[in-house]
Design an enzyme around this catalytic site. Structure first.
Site, PDB file in Angstrom:
ATOM      1  N   GLY A  37       0.797  -1.223   0.000  1.00 18.61           N
ATOM      2  CA  GLY A  37       0.000   0.000   0.000  1.00 18.61           C
ATOM      3  C   GLY A  37       0.828   1.270   0.000  1.00 18.61           C
ATOM      4  N   HIS A  43       4.287   1.697  -8.096  1.00 17.88           N
ATOM      5  CA  HIS A  43       3.286   0.626  -7.988  1.00 17.88           C
ATOM      6  C   HIS A  43       2.363   0.627  -9.218  1.00 17.88           C
ATOM      7  CE1 HIS A  43       3.922   1.402  -3.509  1.00 17.88           C
ATOM      8  NE2 HIS A  43       4.242   0.134  -3.643  1.00 17.88           N
ATOM      9  N   LYS A 175      11.639  -4.332  -9.901  1.00 18.37           N
ATOM     10  CA  LYS A 175      13.074  -4.601  -9.808  1.00 18.37           C
ATOM     11  C   LYS A 175      13.761  -3.667  -8.819  1.00 18.37           C
ATOM     12  CE  LYS A 175      13.907  -6.291 -14.491  1.00 18.37           C
ATOM     13  NZ  LYS A 175      14.835  -6.083 -15.627  1.00 18.37           N
ATOM     14  N   LYS A 176      13.028  -2.675  -8.292  1.00 19.11           N
ATOM     15  CA  LYS A 176      13.642  -1.862  -7.229  1.00 19.11           C
ATOM     16  C   LYS A 176      14.057  -2.788  -6.072  1.00 19.11           C
ATOM     17  CE  LYS A 176      11.316   0.397  -4.144  1.00 19.11           C
ATOM     18  NZ  LYS A 176      11.606  -0.010  -2.756  1.00 19.11           N
ATOM     19  N   ASP A 177      13.169  -3.709  -5.750  1.00 21.07           N
ATOM     20  CA  ASP A 177      13.460  -4.709  -4.715  1.00 21.07           C
ATOM     21  C   ASP A 177      14.023  -5.932  -5.436  1.00 21.07           C
ATOM     22  OD1 ASP A 177      11.927  -3.593  -2.074  1.00 21.07           O
ATOM     23  OD2 ASP A 177      10.936  -2.998  -3.914  1.00 21.07           O
ATOM     24  N   SER A 212       9.557   5.130  -3.641  1.00 21.43           N
ATOM     25  CA  SER A 212       9.448   4.145  -2.575  1.00 21.43           C
ATOM     26  C   SER A 212       8.474   4.696  -1.541  1.00 21.43           C
ATOM     27  CB  SER A 212      10.835   3.935  -1.957  1.00 21.43           C
ATOM     28  OG  SER A 212      10.751   3.092  -0.842  1.00 21.43           O
ATOM     29  N   SER A 213       7.615   3.841  -1.006  1.00 25.17           N
ATOM     30  CA  SER A 213       6.646   4.330  -0.019  1.00 25.17           C
ATOM     31  C   SER A 213       7.347   4.994   1.147  1.00 25.17           C
ATOM     32  CB  SER A 213       5.797   3.172   0.504  1.00 25.17           C
ATOM     33  OG  SER A 213       5.164   2.527  -0.573  1.00 25.17           O
TER      34      SER A 213
HETATM   35  N1  LIG Z   1      10.049   2.783  -7.795  1.00 27.41           N
HETATM   36  C1  LIG Z   1       9.596   1.581  -8.073  1.00 27.41           C
HETATM   37  N2  LIG Z   1       9.718   1.089  -9.312  1.00 27.41           N
HETATM   38  C2  LIG Z   1       9.277  -0.158  -9.612  1.00 27.41           C
HETATM   39  N3  LIG Z   1       8.683  -0.978  -8.732  1.00 27.41           N
HETATM   40  C3  LIG Z   1       8.530  -0.531  -7.478  1.00 27.41           C
HETATM   41  C4  LIG Z   1       8.968   0.766  -7.085  1.00 27.41           C
HETATM   42  N4  LIG Z   1       8.680   0.922  -5.790  1.00 27.41           N
HETATM   43  C5  LIG Z   1       8.098  -0.214  -5.371  1.00 27.41           C
HETATM   44  N5  LIG Z   1       8.005  -1.083  -6.384  1.00 27.41           N
HETATM   45  C6  LIG Z   1       7.482  -2.442  -6.309  1.00 27.41           C
HETATM   46  O1  LIG Z   1       6.170  -2.424  -5.794  1.00 27.41           O
HETATM   47  C7  LIG Z   1       5.930  -3.643  -5.101  1.00 27.41           C
HETATM   48  C8  LIG Z   1       5.357  -3.330  -3.772  1.00 27.41           C
HETATM   49  O2  LIG Z   1       6.352  -2.666  -3.018  1.00 27.41           O
HETATM   50  P1  LIG Z   1       6.062  -1.940  -1.656  1.00 27.41           P
HETATM   51  O3  LIG Z   1       4.601  -1.878  -1.418  1.00 27.41           O
HETATM   52  O4  LIG Z   1       6.944  -2.478  -0.610  1.00 27.41           O
HETATM   53  O5  LIG Z   1       6.482  -0.452  -1.988  1.00 27.41           O
HETATM   54  P2  LIG Z   1       7.845   0.254  -1.858  1.00 27.41           P
HETATM   55  O6  LIG Z   1       7.711   1.576  -2.469  1.00 27.41           O
HETATM   56  O7  LIG Z   1       8.903  -0.682  -2.339  1.00 27.41           O
HETATM   57  O8  LIG Z   1       7.959   0.451  -0.312  1.00 27.41           O
HETATM   58  P3  LIG Z   1       9.196   0.436   0.613  1.00 27.41           P
HETATM   59  O9  LIG Z   1       9.400   1.847   0.957  1.00 27.41           O
HETATM   60  O10 LIG Z   1       8.679  -0.433   1.684  1.00 27.41           O
HETATM   61  O11 LIG Z   1      10.369  -0.185  -0.058  1.00 27.41           O
HETATM   62  C9  LIG Z   1       7.267  -4.373  -5.014  1.00 27.41           C
HETATM   63  O12 LIG Z   1       7.294  -5.377  -6.025  1.00 27.41           O
HETATM   64  C10 LIG Z   1       8.255  -3.278  -5.319  1.00 27.41           C
HETATM   65  O13 LIG Z   1       9.460  -3.746  -5.900  1.00 27.41           O
HETATM   66  C1  LIG Z   2       6.060  -8.439  -1.954  1.00 29.69           C
HETATM   67  C2  LIG Z   2       5.447  -7.844  -0.696  1.00 29.69           C
HETATM   68  C3  LIG Z   2       4.063  -7.286  -1.018  1.00 29.69           C
HETATM   69  C4  LIG Z   2       5.272  -8.962   0.329  1.00 29.69           C
HETATM   70  O1  LIG Z   2       4.725  -8.485   1.510  1.00 29.69           O
HETATM   71  C5  LIG Z   2       6.347  -6.750  -0.106  1.00 29.69           C
HETATM   72  O2  LIG Z   2       7.550  -7.250   0.321  1.00 29.69           O
HETATM   73  C6  LIG Z   2       6.508  -5.577  -1.017  1.00 29.69           C
HETATM   74  O3  LIG Z   2       5.589  -4.747  -1.048  1.00 29.69           O
HETATM   75  O4  LIG Z   2       7.541  -5.456  -1.716  1.00 29.69           O
HETATM   76  N1  BAL Z   3       9.527  -3.099  -0.495  1.00 32.56           N
HETATM   77  C1  BAL Z   3       9.786  -4.260   0.305  1.00 32.56           C
HETATM   78  C2  BAL Z   3       9.013  -4.300   1.575  1.00 32.56           C
HETATM   79  C3  BAL Z   3       9.828  -4.024   2.778  1.00 32.56           C
HETATM   80  O1  BAL Z   3      10.857  -3.366   2.690  1.00 32.56           O
HETATM   81  O2  BAL Z   3       9.453  -4.460   3.880  1.00 32.56           O
END
Ligand SMILES: Nc1ncnc2c1ncn2[C@@H]1O[C@H](COP(=O)(O)OP(=O)(O)OP(=O)(O)O)[C@@H](O)[C@H]1O
Ligand SMILES: CC(C)(CO)[C@@H](O)C(=O)[O-]
Ligand code: BAL
Length: 351
Positions: A37, A43, A175-177, A212-213
């Site tokens: 979320g 996202h 691919k950020k993660d 990123s959130s």
């Molecule tokens: N900037 C981005 N570009 C591409 N994919 C993203 C990006 N940010 C998040 N995602 C992807 O969105 C999906 C959900 O991620 P998540 O809800 O944890 O958000 P997040 O922005 O990665 O948050 P966090 O701050 O926790 O890292 C994951 O597969 C993540 O890799």
């Molecule tokens: C893949 C996921 C939804 C699992 O909780 C989380 O790690 C995220 O948002 O990247």
């Molecule tokens: N974006 C991956 C979720 C986490 O950092 O917990």
């Protein structure tokens, strides 16, 4: 991408299974985008990639669930940003279960169900109804796995649960993660999930910071809570380090430090593509860029576990390489206050 009508909000597992059955009966492929979320354009790019993932019609559902099983008790589960109302306005179909675990606290101490490894699920005392974990044993070890000990077993487990509930044909991860994406690909392969996994490219802000959130915690409001740091910043001229954003605005300062991650990766990538491909040298260069990004006394206070730089890893196994002489990925993680930011760059075709 805003939803043109009220989103379909699905809250329980049985309703989710029924939704997928209905979409299949309509001749659609089902695509899942798992998230926690607080949605941003990164996202939403996954939602677009999911919709375009098949030549035929695709029904896309986004799951929103902040999974306690992937956070250690020392991590930021309780401060993870959330805005469900805002998220729903951006989506057409959402699976947002209140809980995904069987909770049956039996009063056992917080030893955890997995050799003393404790996540917030177990710490809450109600997690002992759940004791099955998926571990992707080698891939989960390095990079983020070394600083977040329960993270990947929690991610693999909750994603497997989501796959079993939603039963998608396609799932899209960012691919950020990077390591998370590779862990899920390996789990799907090893456990024979009949799901196509798509890795979607990193979406960045105009200034190159990866979306990123948790970036919300880089805002002025959050920073101003730390008056000491702010005062320290005001009394020091970080400008002497050539920081272009630093005009006594603490948030600009931290933001520019955050930007140094993407800058360091661009420089590292350019060096590797120009044949300067020794991993140690690339790593040193990245650390230098990050170090030069700000005033060292602020940085000492503001960075925990300074930099987690992994130059360079083999693309799929994420095994460290001595040289970038084959497809590789360079990964960086840094702490800004309580926020851990991660970034990476792929080098698909080294010279
Ligand atoms: N900037 C981005 N570009 C591409 N994919 C993203 C990006 N940010 C998040 N995602 C992807 O969105 C999906 C959900 O991620 P998540 O809800 O944890 O958000 P997040 O922005 O990665 O948050 P966090 O701050 O926790 O890292 C994951 O597969 C993540 O890799
Ligand atoms: C893949 C996921 C939804 C699992 O909780 C989380 O790690 C995220 O948002 O990247
Ligand atoms: N974006 C991956 C979720 C986490 O950092 O917990």
């Amino acid at each position: 991408m805003a939803a043109a009508h009220e989103p379909e909000v699905i809250r329980d597992k049985a309703a989710m299974r029924a939704w997928t059955r209905r979409r299949r009966a309509e001749g659609k492929a089902v695509a899942l985008v798992p998230t926690m979320g607080y949605l941003h354009n990164g996202h939403l790019s996954l939602v677009s990639a999911a919709a375009a993932a098949s030549a035929g019609p695709v029904a896309v559902v986004v799951s929103i669930y902040v999974n306690p099983g992937q956070f250690a008790p020392t991590e930021d589960l309780t401060t993870y940003p959330s805005d469900l109302a805002g998220d729903l306005r951006k989506l057409a179909a959402v699976f947002c279960p209140p809980d995904l675990y069987v909770r049956a606290g039996d009063g056992r101490p917080d030893a955890g169900s997995s050799g003393g490894t404790v996540s917030c699920l177990e710490q809450a005392g109600g997690g002992y109804g759940h004791e099955t974990w998926i571990r992707v044993e080698q891939l989960e070890k390095g990079l983020c796995g070394s600083s977040r000990p329960v993270f990947f077993r929690g991610v693999a487990t909750v994603v497997a649960k989501l796959f079993n509930i939603v039963d998608p044909d396609i799932a899209v991860l960012g691919k950020k993660d990077y390591q998370q994406w590779r862990v899920i690909c390996r789990m799907v392969r090893d456990l024979d999930f009949a799901i196509e996994i798509i890795g979607s490219e990193i979406v960045r802000e105009a200034d190159c910071l990866a979306m990123s959130s948790r970036n919300v915690h880089l805002s002025r409001e959050e920073r101003e809570k730390d008056n000491n740091l702010k005062a320290l910043h005001r009394t020091r001229s970080a400008r002497k380090n050539g920081n272009p954003c630093c005009k006594c605005r603490y948030d600009d300062f931290v933001h520019s430090m955050a930007l140094s991650i993407s800058r360091s990766l661009v420089n590292a990538r350019t060096a590797a593509l120009n044949g300067n491909n020794h991993s140690q040298q690339i790593q040193d260069q990245i650390v230098q860029t990050l170090t030069e990004a700000g005033d060292s006394s602020i940085k000492q206070r503001n960075f925990r576990n300074p930099f987690d730089v992994n130059a360079d890893c083999e693309l799929e196994s994420l095994v460290p390489l001595e040289r970038v002489d084959r497809p590789a990925v360079i990964c960086v993680a840094t702490w800004f206050g309580k926020v851990r930011l991660i970034e990476n760059t792929e080098i698909q075709a080294p010279p």
